[in-house]
Design a protein around this motif. Structure first.
Motif, PDB file in Angstrom:
ATOM      1  N   LYS A 489       0.825  -1.202   0.000  1.00  0.00           N
ATOM      2  CA  LYS A 489       0.000   0.000   0.000  1.00  0.00           C
ATOM      3  C   LYS A 489       0.863   1.258   0.000  1.00  0.00           C
ATOM      4  CE  LYS A 489      -4.006  -2.043   2.363  1.00  0.00           C
ATOM      5  NZ  LYS A 489      -4.861  -2.000   3.583  1.00  0.00           N
ATOM      6  N   THR A 492       2.393   1.883  -3.347  1.00  0.00           N
ATOM      7  CA  THR A 492       1.363   2.345  -4.292  1.00  0.00           C
ATOM      8  C   THR A 492       1.091   3.818  -4.096  1.00  0.00           C
ATOM      9  OG1 THR A 492       0.327   0.165  -4.342  1.00  0.00           O
ATOM     10  CG2 THR A 492      -1.012   2.035  -5.054  1.00  0.00           C
ATOM     11  N   GLY A 496       2.706   4.886  -7.299  1.00  0.00           N
ATOM     12  CA  GLY A 496       1.736   4.276  -8.205  1.00  0.00           C
ATOM     13  C   GLY A 496       0.882   5.255  -8.983  1.00  0.00           C
TER      14      GLY A 496
END
Length: 498
Positions: A489, A492, A496
């Motif tokens: 997470k 990301t 991301g």
């Protein structure tokens, strides 16, 4: 630059250093064997540890004192250079002064460039303190040239010493006396250990140095010899830095100061008898100013003369075999439609070569494609600077270059495929100690001078030190699935985005 095989009559225990101006013997030196070279490298191993132990401050103090000796004895050094190369004392002084500047810069800046620096550890490794420092390699072998026997080898020697290495130095067989003078002066300042040693001889002695187990080789010479050194060094994975000559171009735009450009062309082409790896060998001038520029060059070139007297602007060709190369390049240019506005084939004598200015020379001729390493220059008209850039870059070499343009100097410089470019002045990059010196293509690779030159003779050492235990343990088999999910997470969020 072209390598030369030794005279068989001299290939014994000793060889003579000859004045290229008179042929007189100016010194006699040993031809050192593989065993002697290996012994010198072994002595250097212990000396390197001692020298490294002095630290940046201790080494800087010794290098500054060495610089002082060279400065105070400058007339003596210049005379040795003149004896072995034939160049005027003023030219010997110029290269020596620039070398002294480089010693001073390397001594002063080694700690700042090579000392420990903090680096960012990033978010994922925020609990780590990251540092990098540059440590000496150990023993560096330097194989120097004859054309600038002070400036060029000291560009490697001074930076290698400042970085904490010991150096084994093989000067050219044409200038062993200059090498001995420099090493003896250093030994006066550093008598405790053989930190800088001299080995003398021919190509076999240089080959022995390459295969001796040194930690790096710094070589200046021909591309052909550089390739042989690389091949030999590959057997022991010995890294090399190669400076292998060039076919440097000078560009003249419509808004150039034509007087300054002509002066730079004449000096860049003919100084040191044209025996300059970064010398001006090709000129591309915009057609709108070409006639005036050529007239100025011709006028200046006619007043330049080679000789051994005090009024001569430059001296003899140091390496006798180069005379045939210079002659063949001029002959080829003239046979293929070129014109000699100054000089010509008759300019090539038994020891001296007078200036030659060539125009209308085909781009695929020897005089344009191959390094002449003599006092010749080709001048070609171009329709615009795009054509000038295209022709200047159409070479296997890529060492130095020069641009004369008031408005577009920086732009044109950025487009030249060369390691260095001087704008509105000849070869100025060589005298700025903070700038790296080196080329691309057949001109070699690696850099001397400046911060890059210091790092060339050191190895980076990275250290990561844990400051505190991280809440997320990433490098353990006990890592939990929840940790992996959280890391995914986090990555990301950080990286991301589209």
């Amino acid at each position: 630059m072209t390598s030369v095989q030794p005279n068989p009559a001299q290939a014994g225990e000793t060889f003579d250093s000859l004045s290229p101006a008179t042929g007189e013997v100016v010194g006699t030196y040993r031809v050192q064997t593989d065993g002697q070279v290996g012994a010198a490298v072994e002595r250097a191993r212990a000396a390197a540890r001692w020298w490294d132990g002095l630290g940046f401050a201790g080494r800087a103090e010794r290098l500054q004192r060495w610089k002082g000796v060279l400065t105070r004895r400058l007339p003596q050094l210049c005379q040795v250079v003149r004896d072995e190369t034939g160049k005027p004392v003023a030219d010997a002084q110029l290269e020596s002064v620039l070398a002294i500047e480089h010693i001073a810069w390397a001594a002063k800046n080694a700690r700042k460039v090579l000392g420990k620096h903090r680096r960012s550890s990033g978010l994922l490794m925020a609990n780590q303190a990251a540092t990098v420092e540059y440590l000496p390699l150990g023993v560096v072998g330097v194989i120097g040239p004859w054309n600038y026997p002070v400036f060029t080898p000291l560009g490697s020697i001074a930076y290698a010493l400042a970085a904490g290495n010991a150096v084994v130095f093989k000067p050219s067989e044409y200038t062993p006396g200059v090498g001995k003078w420099l090493v003896d002066a250093f030994a006066e300042i550093v008598p405790e250990q053989p930190v800088l040693q001299l080995i003398t001889g021919f190509g076999e002695t240089g080959a022995a140095l390459v295969g001796s187990g040194v930690d790096k080789i710094a070589f200046t010479g021909s591309a052909a010899t550089g390739k042989k050194i690389m091949a030999a060094a590959a057997n022991t994975l010995t890294p090399v830095v190669i400076e292998a000559g060039g076919k440097d171009a000078l560009l003249v735009d419509t808004d150039a100061d034509l007087e300054a450009a002509a002066d730079a062309t004449v000096w860049g082409a003919f100084s040191n008898s044209g025996q300059t790896c970064i010398g001006v060998e090709r000129v591309y001038v915009h057609e709108r100013v070409a006639d005036e520029f050529v007239a100025r060059v011709v006028e200046k070139a006619k007043n330049v003369r080679a000789g051994s007297d005090e009024d001569a602007q430059y001296g003899p060709i140091t390496m006798p075999s180069q005379l045939s190369v210079i002659r063949s390049h001029i002959e080829d240019a003239l046979k293929r439609g070129g014109k000699a506005l100054v000089g010509g084939v008759e300019s090539v004598g038994d020891r001296y070569v007078q200036p030659t200015v060539l125009v209308d020379v085909p781009e695929d001729s020897e005089a344009v494609r191959e390094e002449t390493f003599g006092p010749t220059v080709t001048i070609a008209k171009v329709r615009d600077m795009d054509e000038a850039i295209e022709k200047a870059n159409a070479t296997k070499y890529g060492l130095g270059s020069t641009v004369f343009s008031r408005a577009r100097g920086a732009e044109l410089a950025s487009r030249l495929r060369a390691g260095m470019t001087s704008v509105n002045a000849p070869l100025s990059f060589a005298g700025i100690a903070s700038l790296p010196f080196g080329g691309v293509g057949d001109s070699g690779f690696g850099r001397i001078h400046g911060p890059e030159g210091l790092r060339e003779f050191a190895r980076p050492k990275a250290v990561a030190r844990q400051r505190f235990t991280a809440p997320l343990t990433l490098t353990s088999f006990s890592r939990k699935e929840s940790t992996d999910a959280l890391v995914a997470k986090l990555v990301t969020v950080l990286h991301g985005k589209r």
